[in-house]
Structure formats: structure tokens, C-alpha cells
Design an enzyme around this catalytic site. Structure first.
Site, short mmCIF file in Angstrom:
data_model
loop_
_atom_site.label_atom_id
_atom_site.label_comp_id
_atom_site.label_asym_id
_atom_site.label_seq_id
_atom_site.Cartn_x
_atom_site.Cartn_y
_atom_site.Cartn_z
N ARG A 34 0.16 4.00 4.82
CA ARG A 34 -1.18 3.52 4.38
C ARG A 34 -0.83 2.43 3.42
NH1 ARG A 34 -4.80 7.27 5.70
NH2 ARG A 34 -4.01 9.40 6.18
N HIS A 76 3.12 -7.21 11.08
CA HIS A 76 2.22 -5.74 10.86
C HIS A 76 0.72 -5.76 11.46
CE1 HIS A 76 2.05 -8.44 7.32
NE2 HIS A 76 0.71 -7.64 6.98
N GLU A 126 0.75 -12.52 3.99
CA GLU A 126 1.20 -12.17 2.87
C GLU A 126 2.79 -11.80 3.14
OE1 GLU A 126 -1.04 -10.02 0.04
OE2 GLU A 126 -2.78 -11.63 0.09
#
Ligand code: 5GP
Length: 120
Positions: free
Chosen positions: A32, A104, A99
């Protein structure tokens, strides 16, 4: 640019930082987002050292790519967002404001997500 092993997701993969894991297999970890933008917001990452989507698409093995895509679909189903719908995006590089320099996929769901980008 070479992969930076001190990035935060590399630390998560090494178990140095706790995370809310929702899925793990040989090639993939999903957890998460620490700052969720939607009711469901998970990050799906390959376990291999790939800094971006561009890097992953060029350098990952077929087995890693297949595992990654299959895992993403399974995660959406397991999280209960497949039927109502969800969005997956990967920020790649400067213009996308990436970032964390470990590839991902963001998976967003749990509400209507509106349009994907604002008109300029
Ligand atoms: P990017 O802008 O690179 O596509 O997104 C990076 C994402 O990583 C952001 O949504 C941010 O909230 C998330 N993030 C940054 N640090 C951590 C962390 O330590 N743990 C978790 N779970 N998510 C993080």
C-alpha cells in the site's frame, strides 16, 4: 543512469522498512502507498533492480515481465476493484515526476477516478 540501491523501494525489498504488503511472489512485491490518493492505492514493483518503466521494458526477462503483468491483474481482482474499475499508471522520468527510482506501477481504485490528465 545506474540503479541506486539506496532508494526507498530497494530498502523495502531488503526488509529494512516495513510496508503493507498485499502480494508477493518470486518476481513481484505489492504494497500500500504510504500516502494514498484513492481508497485503494497500491504500488506494484518488480524485485529486480530496474529504475524505471523504460529500464524494465528493455532489460527485464520475459519471465519477469509476464509475472509482473499477471500479478497486477490478480492483485486488482484480489483487492476487489476489478468489477468497478481501476487505473494503473507508471511515472517514468522527469516529465512524469517520478520520485522513486525503482520501477513501480500505481494501482488506483475504490472511487470514480475522473479523467486521467488535466487538459493543458
Ligand atoms: P512516483 O512519484 O515515484 O511515481 O511515486 C512514488 C510513490 O511512492 C508515492 O505515491 C509515495 O507516496 C510512495 N512512497 C514513498 N515512500 C514510501 C514508503 O516509504 N512506503 C510506501 N509504502 N510508499 C512510499
Amino acid at each position: 543512469m545506474s540503479y541506486d540501491p539506496t532508494n526507498i523501494f530497494a530498502k523495502i525489498l531488503r526488509g529494512e522498512i516495513p510496508n503493507g504488503t498485499v502480494y508477493e511472489d518470486e518476481h513481484v512485491l505489492a504494497f500500500r502507498d504510504i500516502n494514498p490518493q484513492t481508497p485503494t492505492h497500491v504500488l506494484i514493483i518488480p524485485k529486480g533492480a530496474y529504475e524505471s518503466f523504460a529500464d524494465f521494458s528493455r532489460e527485464a526477462s520475459d519471465a519477469e515481465i509476464v509475472a509482473f503483468v499477471r500479478a497486477a491483474g490478480k492483485i486488482a481482482k484480489d483487492l476487489g476493484i476489478e468489477d468497478d474499475g481501476y487505473r494503473v499508471i507508471a511515472n517514468n522520468g522527469r516529465d512524469a515526476n517520478q520520485e522513486v527510482p525503482h520501477f513501480h506501477l500505481h494501482m488506483f481504485g475504490g472511487q470514480n477516478l475522473g479523467r486521467i490528465i488535466k487538459p493543458v
